[in-house]
Design an enzyme around this catalytic site. Structure first.
Site, PDB file in Angstrom:
ATOM      1  N   SER A 134      39.880  93.670 -41.267  1.00 17.14           N
ATOM      2  CA  SER A 134      39.373  95.033 -41.447  1.00 17.14           C
ATOM      3  C   SER A 134      40.334  96.070 -40.915  1.00 17.14           C
ATOM      4  O   SER A 134      41.035  95.838 -39.939  1.00 17.14           O
ATOM      5  CB  SER A 134      38.031  95.204 -40.734  1.00 17.14           C
ATOM      6  OG  SER A 134      37.612  96.559 -40.842  1.00 17.14           O
ATOM      7  N   LYS A 188      32.781  89.246 -41.089  1.00 21.64           N
ATOM      8  CA  LYS A 188      33.379  90.399 -41.788  1.00 21.64           C
ATOM      9  C   LYS A 188      32.376  91.044 -42.752  1.00 21.64           C
ATOM     10  O   LYS A 188      32.318  92.267 -42.895  1.00 21.64           O
ATOM     11  CB  LYS A 188      34.643  89.955 -42.550  1.00 21.64           C
ATOM     12  CG  LYS A 188      35.285  91.049 -43.419  1.00 21.64           C
ATOM     13  CD  LYS A 188      35.724  92.242 -42.590  1.00 21.64           C
ATOM     14  CE  LYS A 188      36.619  93.243 -43.311  1.00 21.64           C
ATOM     15  NZ  LYS A 188      36.115  93.928 -44.453  1.00 21.64           N
ATOM     16  N   HIS A 191      30.091  93.070 -40.746  1.00 16.62           N
ATOM     17  CA  HIS A 191      30.864  94.272 -40.361  1.00 16.62           C
ATOM     18  C   HIS A 191      30.754  95.312 -41.483  1.00 16.62           C
ATOM     19  O   HIS A 191      30.484  96.483 -41.248  1.00 16.62           O
ATOM     20  CB  HIS A 191      32.332  93.886 -40.117  1.00 16.62           C
ATOM     21  CG  HIS A 191      33.276  95.057 -40.118  1.00 16.62           C
ATOM     22  ND1 HIS A 191      33.677  95.684 -41.287  1.00 16.62           N
ATOM     23  CD2 HIS A 191      33.871  95.739 -39.104  1.00 16.62           C
ATOM     24  CE1 HIS A 191      34.483  96.698 -40.987  1.00 16.62           C
ATOM     25  NE2 HIS A 191      34.624  96.749 -39.663  1.00 16.62           N
ATOM     26  N   ASN A 192      30.972  94.859 -42.713  1.00 21.60           N
ATOM     27  CA  ASN A 192      30.930  95.794 -43.835  1.00 21.60           C
ATOM     28  C   ASN A 192      29.528  96.343 -44.075  1.00 21.60           C
ATOM     29  O   ASN A 192      29.369  97.501 -44.450  1.00 21.60           O
ATOM     30  CB  ASN A 192      31.461  95.125 -45.103  1.00 21.60           C
ATOM     31  CG  ASN A 192      32.980  95.096 -45.126  1.00 21.60           C
ATOM     32  OD1 ASN A 192      33.613  94.979 -44.079  1.00 21.60           O
ATOM     33  ND2 ASN A 192      33.567  95.194 -46.291  1.00 21.60           N
ATOM     34  N   GLU A 195      29.150  98.932 -41.690  1.00 25.06           N
ATOM     35  CA  GLU A 195      30.010 100.043 -42.180  1.00 25.06           C
ATOM     36  C   GLU A 195      29.234 100.885 -43.209  1.00 25.06           C
ATOM     37  O   GLU A 195      29.235 102.114 -43.144  1.00 25.06           O
ATOM     38  CB  GLU A 195      31.267  99.420 -42.801  1.00 25.06           C
ATOM     39  CG  GLU A 195      32.185 100.349 -43.563  1.00 25.06           C
ATOM     40  CD  GLU A 195      33.339  99.553 -44.230  1.00 25.06           C
ATOM     41  OE1 GLU A 195      34.041  98.803 -43.528  1.00 25.06           O
ATOM     42  OE2 GLU A 195      33.526  99.691 -45.454  1.00 25.06           O
TER      43      GLU A 195
END
Ligand code: 6PG
Length: 472
Positions: A134, A188, A191-192, A195
């Site tokens: 990222s 990940k 995480h997104n 986000e």
């Protein structure tokens, strides 16, 4: 054909923006890297523009050359479009590799694909690492946040490279191995998802300030810039402040006023929501953010709706104070992280990954898109143990929640009365209110289910699989 004189420590396939920047980062840290791109001219251009780093780069024009350029055990990073293109590269590389060699997928892969690929390559004696990266192009070039999954022993052979190229937080590399097979790509993905929620909440606050407080973009940008110096300090608030204060060189208008309000999405936010639902979770702030992007793409429908229903009249509404907006954003963001970490925990339990959630928070402190000052506190709170797996119940955040919730309530009430949509903020509040409601309303749901389907319920005074006297 290029003249290969140096054996490279690692290889990389796919010199798009991310692959090119990651290669330069690796080369800059002193690791010779062999690079390959399907279109050879892209490789030539990349090398021609690599300046002083040229010495550490080994250009190759075929998969055979790439593999021949690598030290054993060979490690090849793939940085191509997720899905079919990754499988195609794996297929091309596999026959050329030897037992113990490793392929690293550094794209935004669906972790199910990573699990499948890892299992298939393991059968052939090859290692497969799923590595979430990222930080966009800037991060790839100067220090991304890196989330690794796969065989820990094979990761050890490249750990020095990965840690060297990663972002650092007080010297601590923002890179970690999280577990086997798809664990890194799952971290990940979440995480997104966070986000998406974070971006959506910032956009909702922008909407209230624009359409409720009638503030100009640059004023809102300046406010975000001030907030970025306080507890909301984060990359996303920082760039939102900058974006809102940028003008279009062609028209002189604020940039945001020339951008069509239809959001794109490549799928990671949606994957987060899908996986969560499959695991019996519901990260409502992330779901709301995904929904908001989908709804935004229905521009024609929204224009028709505006024509039919007009704008809701405002009845002497009191605009919340600036500090209310700031506090509301802070607590709603904490709820988004709470939901994200809960999802990581659920996946870790389900797949038996043994994910270190505090380490995830630590790895996100620098380099990635959701980096923020709060993540250091979150990491500490998780290390101290979360009551009921709830970040918002942690002693470190209770005071924040108690101070900020009345503000979130005022902001959501205002938005609702003004007819301004705030799906992510409202969902954060609904989730919080649900999680502090000792007695909810699903007693009635259970009764309804039992009434029409004899599904049974649990009695307060004991006994499962009970039925009510519904039908006489
Ligand atoms: C990152 C970003 C990166 C990418 C997103 C964009 O962590 O660096 O998340 O991976 O910018 O995938 O995703 P959408 O196109 O779905 O917004």
């Amino acid at each position: 054909m290029s003249q290969i004189t140096t054996k490279a420590r690692i290889g990389l396939v796919g010199l798009g923006v991310m692959g090119a920047n990651l290669s330069l980062n690796i080369a800059e840290k002193g690791f010779p890297i062999a690079v390959f791109n399907r279109t050879g001219s892209v490789t030539d251009e990349f090398i021609a523009e690599s300046g002083d780093l040229r010495e550490a780069l080994v250009p190759t024009k075929t998969y055979e050359e790439l593999v021949a350029a690598l030290e054993a055990p060979r490690a090849v990073i793939i940085m191509v479009k997720a899905g079919g293109p990754v499988d195609a590269v794996i297929e091309a590389l596999t026959p050329l590799l030897e037992e113990g060699d490793m392929i690293i997928d550094a794209g935004n892969a669906d972790f199910h694909d990573t699990r499948r690929r890892e299992a298939a390559l393991r059968e052939k004696g090859l290692n497969f690492i799923g590595m979430g990266v990222s930080g966009g192009e800037e991060g790839a070039r100067h220090g991304p946040s890196i989330m690794v999954g796969g065989n820990p022993a094979s990761y050890e052979t490249i750990r020095d490279i990965i840690e060297a190229i990663s972002a650092k937080h007080d010297g601590d590399p923002c890179a970690a191995h999280f577990g086997p097979d798809g664990a890194g790509h799952f971290v990940k993905t979440v995480h997104n998802g966070i986000e998406y929620a974070d971006m959506q909440m910032i956009a909702e606050i922008y909407g209230l300030l624009r359409d409720g407080a009638h503030r100009a973009p640059e004023e809102i940008g300046a406010l975000f810039e001030r907030w970025d110096k306080g507890p909301l300090n984060s990359y996303l608030v920082e760039i939102s402040g900058k974006v809102l204060q940028t003008s279009d060189p062609e028209t002189g208008k604020p940039m945001v006023e020339v951008i069509v309000d239809k959001a794109g999405q490549k799928g990671t936010g949606r994957w987060t929501a899908i996986e969560a639902l499959t695991l019996g979770q519901s990260p409502s702030t992330i779901e709301a953010a995904v929904a908001a992007r989908s709804w935004s793409s229905e521009k024609e429908t929204r224009l028709a709706g505006a024509e039919i229903f007009g704008t809701e009249p405002e009845h002497n509404l009191t605009l919340p104070k600036e500090t209310d907006f700031e506090q509301a954003l802070l607590v709603a963001k904490l709820v988004a992280y709470d939901q994200g970490f809960k999802l990581l925990k659920a996946a870790s339990d389900h797949y038996d990954w043994g994910l270190d959630l505090a380490r995830a928070a630590e790895v996100w402190r620098e380099g990635c898109i959701i980096r923020s000052a709060l993540l250091d506190d979150m990491a500490a709170a998780i290390r101290n143990g979360l009551p009921q797996d709830q970040l918002i119940f942690s002693a470190d955040f209770i005071a924040h929640m108690k101070t900020g919730l009345p503000a979130l309530r005022r902001v959501v009430s205002y938005a609702t009365s003004a007819g301004l949509p705030v799906p992510a903020l409202a969902n954060a509040l609904a989730y919080f209110d649900t999680m502090r409601q000792g007695r909810g309303t699903t007693d009635l749901i259970q009764a309804q289910r039992d009434f029409f389907g004899a599904h049974g319920f649990e009695r307060m005074d004991g006994g499962e699989g009970q039925h009510g006297p519904w039908h006489g």
